[in-house]
Motif scaffolding. Structure first.
Motif, PDB file in Angstrom:
ATOM      1  N   SER A 183      76.002 140.352  91.766  1.00  0.00           N
ATOM      2  CA  SER A 183      77.250 140.293  90.808  1.00  0.00           C
ATOM      3  C   SER A 183      77.522 141.857  91.218  1.00  0.00           C
ATOM      4  O   SER A 183      76.223 142.600  90.926  1.00  0.00           O
ATOM      5  CB  SER A 183      76.656 139.398  90.486  1.00  0.00           C
ATOM      6  OG  SER A 183      77.022 138.426  90.240  1.00  0.00           O
ATOM      7  N   THR A 184      78.411 142.665  90.499  1.00  0.00           N
ATOM      8  CA  THR A 184      78.752 143.567  90.852  1.00  0.00           C
ATOM      9  C   THR A 184      79.740 143.829  89.092  1.00  0.00           C
ATOM     10  O   THR A 184      80.158 142.947  88.705  1.00  0.00           O
ATOM     11  CB  THR A 184      79.799 143.647  91.468  1.00  0.00           C
ATOM     12  OG1 THR A 184      79.532 144.394  92.865  1.00  0.00           O
ATOM     13  CG2 THR A 184      80.432 145.679  90.867  1.00  0.00           C
ATOM     14  N   VAL A 185      79.320 144.754  88.252  1.00  0.00           N
ATOM     15  CA  VAL A 185      79.498 144.988  86.927  1.00  0.00           C
ATOM     16  C   VAL A 185      81.591 145.610  87.368  1.00  0.00           C
ATOM     17  O   VAL A 185      81.913 146.414  87.468  1.00  0.00           O
ATOM     18  CB  VAL A 185      79.401 145.528  86.097  1.00  0.00           C
ATOM     19  CG1 VAL A 185      79.374 145.822  84.564  1.00  0.00           C
ATOM     20  CG2 VAL A 185      77.747 145.162  85.723  1.00  0.00           C
ATOM     21  N   LEU A 186      82.097 144.875  86.712  1.00  0.00           N
ATOM     22  CA  LEU A 186      83.626 145.905  86.477  1.00  0.00           C
ATOM     23  C   LEU A 186      84.175 146.322  84.987  1.00  0.00           C
ATOM     24  O   LEU A 186      85.450 146.957  85.423  1.00  0.00           O
ATOM     25  CB  LEU A 186      84.220 144.589  86.379  1.00  0.00           C
ATOM     26  CG  LEU A 186      84.275 143.412  87.969  1.00  0.00           C
ATOM     27  CD1 LEU A 186      84.799 142.357  87.755  1.00  0.00           C
ATOM     28  CD2 LEU A 186      84.929 144.132  89.520  1.00  0.00           C
ATOM     29  N   ALA A 187      83.927 145.906  83.921  1.00  0.00           N
ATOM     30  CA  ALA A 187      83.828 146.603  82.743  1.00  0.00           C
ATOM     31  C   ALA A 187      82.209 146.320  81.966  1.00  0.00           C
ATOM     32  O   ALA A 187      81.532 145.224  82.229  1.00  0.00           O
ATOM     33  CB  ALA A 187      85.171 145.812  82.158  1.00  0.00           C
ATOM     34  N   VAL A 188      82.803 147.176  80.970  1.00  0.00           N
ATOM     35  CA  VAL A 188      81.214 146.582  79.830  1.00  0.00           C
ATOM     36  C   VAL A 188      81.740 147.887  78.997  1.00  0.00           C
ATOM     37  O   VAL A 188      81.955 149.209  78.379  1.00  0.00           O
ATOM     38  CB  VAL A 188      79.860 147.446  80.068  1.00  0.00           C
ATOM     39  CG1 VAL A 188      79.802 148.545  80.703  1.00  0.00           C
ATOM     40  CG2 VAL A 188      79.074 146.955  79.873  1.00  0.00           C
ATOM     41  N   VAL A 189      81.755 147.514  77.688  1.00  0.00           N
ATOM     42  CA  VAL A 189      81.237 147.934  76.375  1.00  0.00           C
ATOM     43  C   VAL A 189      80.226 147.750  75.407  1.00  0.00           C
ATOM     44  O   VAL A 189      80.232 146.348  75.603  1.00  0.00           O
ATOM     45  CB  VAL A 189      82.581 147.328  75.620  1.00  0.00           C
ATOM     46  CG1 VAL A 189      82.780 148.732  74.039  1.00  0.00           C
ATOM     47  CG2 VAL A 189      83.874 147.768  76.124  1.00  0.00           C
ATOM     48  N   PRO A 190      79.638 148.052  75.832  1.00  0.00           N
ATOM     49  CA  PRO A 190      77.904 148.028  74.862  1.00  0.00           C
ATOM     50  C   PRO A 190      78.172 147.277  73.834  1.00  0.00           C
ATOM     51  O   PRO A 190      78.710 148.076  72.777  1.00  0.00           O
ATOM     52  CB  PRO A 190      77.244 149.794  74.759  1.00  0.00           C
ATOM     53  CG  PRO A 190      77.907 150.515  75.940  1.00  0.00           C
ATOM     54  CD  PRO A 190      79.659 150.039  75.753  1.00  0.00           C
ATOM     55  N   ASN A 191      77.170 146.236  73.396  1.00  0.00           N
ATOM     56  CA  ASN A 191      77.137 145.333  72.583  1.00  0.00           C
ATOM     57  C   ASN A 191      78.198 144.306  72.218  1.00  0.00           C
ATOM     58  O   ASN A 191      78.442 143.501  71.327  1.00  0.00           O
ATOM     59  CB  ASN A 191      76.928 146.247  70.992  1.00  0.00           C
ATOM     60  CG  ASN A 191      75.252 146.813  71.857  1.00  0.00           C
ATOM     61  OD1 ASN A 191      74.500 146.340  71.758  1.00  0.00           O
ATOM     62  ND2 ASN A 191      75.299 147.868  71.215  1.00  0.00           N
ATOM     63  N   ARG A 192      79.666 144.662  73.208  1.00  0.00           N
ATOM     64  CA  ARG A 192      80.585 144.047  72.775  1.00  0.00           C
ATOM     65  C   ARG A 192      81.101 143.053  74.190  1.00  0.00           C
ATOM     66  O   ARG A 192      81.080 141.892  73.892  1.00  0.00           O
ATOM     67  CB  ARG A 192      81.544 145.174  72.100  1.00  0.00           C
ATOM     68  CG  ARG A 192      81.709 145.395  70.856  1.00  0.00           C
ATOM     69  CD  ARG A 192      81.429 144.189  70.234  1.00  0.00           C
ATOM     70  NE  ARG A 192      81.357 145.067  68.679  1.00  0.00           N
ATOM     71  CZ  ARG A 192      79.441 145.408  68.330  1.00  0.00           C
ATOM     72  NH1 ARG A 192      78.905 144.598  68.285  1.00  0.00           N
ATOM     73  NH2 ARG A 192      79.677 145.575  66.790  1.00  0.00           N
ATOM     74  N   SER A 193      80.885 143.325  75.344  1.00  0.00           N
ATOM     75  CA  SER A 193      82.075 142.311  76.170  1.00  0.00           C
ATOM     76  C   SER A 193      80.427 143.305  78.080  1.00  0.00           C
ATOM     77  O   SER A 193      80.548 144.152  78.222  1.00  0.00           O
ATOM     78  CB  SER A 193      82.545 142.614  76.699  1.00  0.00           C
ATOM     79  OG  SER A 193      83.080 144.155  76.721  1.00  0.00           O
ATOM     80  N   LEU A 194      80.887 142.396  78.271  1.00  0.00           N
ATOM     81  CA  LEU A 194      80.478 142.492  80.051  1.00  0.00           C
ATOM     82  C   LEU A 194      81.920 141.712  80.701  1.00  0.00           C
ATOM     83  O   LEU A 194      81.377 140.744  80.999  1.00  0.00           O
ATOM     84  CB  LEU A 194      78.568 142.152  79.962  1.00  0.00           C
ATOM     85  CG  LEU A 194      78.021 142.776  81.591  1.00  0.00           C
ATOM     86  CD1 LEU A 194      78.423 144.050  81.476  1.00  0.00           C
ATOM     87  CD2 LEU A 194      77.116 142.034  81.557  1.00  0.00           C
ATOM     88  N   LYS A 195      82.287 142.463  81.996  1.00  0.00           N
ATOM     89  CA  LYS A 195      82.798 141.263  82.924  1.00  0.00           C
ATOM     90  C   LYS A 195      81.925 141.657  84.302  1.00  0.00           C
ATOM     91  O   LYS A 195      82.163 142.856  84.813  1.00  0.00           O
ATOM     92  CB  LYS A 195      84.348 141.865  82.850  1.00  0.00           C
ATOM     93  CG  LYS A 195      84.551 141.034  83.493  1.00  0.00           C
ATOM     94  CD  LYS A 195      86.667 142.112  83.552  1.00  0.00           C
ATOM     95  CE  LYS A 195      87.632 140.504  83.427  1.00  0.00           C
ATOM     96  NZ  LYS A 195      89.314 141.755  83.442  1.00  0.00           N
ATOM     97  N   LEU A 196      82.191 141.323  85.002  1.00  0.00           N
ATOM     98  CA  LEU A 196      81.420 140.573  86.287  1.00  0.00           C
ATOM     99  C   LEU A 196      82.327 140.153  87.270  1.00  0.00           C
ATOM    100  O   LEU A 196      82.793 139.097  86.854  1.00  0.00           O
ATOM    101  CB  LEU A 196      79.919 140.179  86.014  1.00  0.00           C
ATOM    102  CG  LEU A 196      78.632 140.514  85.414  1.00  0.00           C
ATOM    103  CD1 LEU A 196      77.893 139.267  85.253  1.00  0.00           C
ATOM    104  CD2 LEU A 196      77.711 141.971  85.380  1.00  0.00           C
ATOM    105  N   ARG A 197      81.374 140.583  88.454  1.00  0.00           N
ATOM    106  CA  ARG A 197      82.953 139.901  90.022  1.00  0.00           C
ATOM    107  C   ARG A 197      81.555 139.274  90.789  1.00  0.00           C
ATOM    108  O   ARG A 197      80.354 139.914  90.831  1.00  0.00           O
ATOM    109  CB  ARG A 197      83.112 141.010  90.521  1.00  0.00           C
ATOM    110  CG  ARG A 197      83.843 139.378  91.976  1.00  0.00           C
ATOM    111  CD  ARG A 197      84.003 140.372  93.355  1.00  0.00           C
ATOM    112  NE  ARG A 197      85.297 140.473  92.621  1.00  0.00           N
ATOM    113  CZ  ARG A 197      85.607 142.426  92.623  1.00  0.00           C
ATOM    114  NH1 ARG A 197      84.974 143.774  92.443  1.00  0.00           N
ATOM    115  NH2 ARG A 197      87.175 142.319  92.305  1.00  0.00           N
ATOM    116  N   ALA A 198      80.909 137.342  90.210  1.00  0.00           N
ATOM    117  CA  ALA A 198      79.265 136.942  90.374  1.00  0.00           C
ATOM    118  C   ALA A 198      79.969 136.523  92.103  1.00  0.00           C
ATOM    119  O   ALA A 198      81.053 135.770  92.020  1.00  0.00           O
ATOM    120  CB  ALA A 198      79.275 136.011  89.764  1.00  0.00           C
ATOM    121  N   GLY A 199      79.162 136.937  92.781  1.00  0.00           N
ATOM    122  CA  GLY A 199      79.313 136.234  94.625  1.00  0.00           C
ATOM    123  C   GLY A 199      79.001 135.712  94.699  1.00  0.00           C
ATOM    124  O   GLY A 199      77.432 135.408  94.117  1.00  0.00           O
TER     125      GLY A 199
END
Length: 168
Positions: free
Chosen positions: A81-97
């Motif tokens: 799984s790869t991190v696509l976007a992150v805002v610490p303490n607010r959001s995390l967006k992943l591409r999960a393979g």
């Protein structure tokens, strides 16, 4: 009935559904994000992930990967799984393979509540592979139920790792 949002899939002429699950937790966004930022915990709370094989040193920065094994032996699949976007303490967006079945985009959003605690929103949608083309209401229901359980497990980990006097 699952909370879903319709969206047009790029390049295709059909609408697919995005599974959305929400949960309120009596902990701060920082306490929840601390668990998300520890890639080694993913097999403890992501339903279907049975083992974390490796986590990039710079997890959860954009581009970082965690390498996992999913599914029961001997049918286990190795992917990442790869991190696509992150805002610490607010959001995390992943591409999960999960090849050869495909991949999904998973977004976890942490919204602090004025009355205390945090609302966790988890959105997941298939992005590529055969699972994208066999979407139906039954699959959406299974995905929705899986993510409800994943957020329940995440909540348990957050609350176990947070002293009561520190929780909001």
């Amino acid at each position: 009935m699952p909370d879903t949002h319709k969206r047009k899939h790029p390049g295709a002429g059909y609408v697919c559904l995005v599974a959305i699950v929400k949960r309120t937790v009596q902990a701060s966004p920082e306490q929840i994000f601390a668990v998300l930022a520890d890639g080694w915990t993913y097999s403890d709370w992501v339903v279907g992930t049975v083992h974390i094989r490796d986590v990039d040193e710079h997890w959860p920065q954009v581009g970082a990967q965690l390498h996992h094994k999913a599914g029961p032996w001997p049918l286990s699949l190795h992917d990442s799984s790869t991190v696509l976007a992150v805002v610490p303490n607010r959001s995390l967006k992943l591409r999960a393979g999960l090849w050869p079945l495909g991949s999904a985009v998973v977004e976890i959003i942490l919204d602090p509540l004025t009355a205390g605690g945090t609302r966790i929103t988890m959105k997941e949608d298939f992005e590529a592979g055969p699972l994208l083309f066999v979407r139906n209401k039954l699959n959406d229901l299974v995905l929705h139920r899986r993510n409800i359980e994943s957020l329940r497990r995440l909540t348990d980990i957050v609350l176990r790792s947070t002293p009561k006097e520190v929780r909001r």
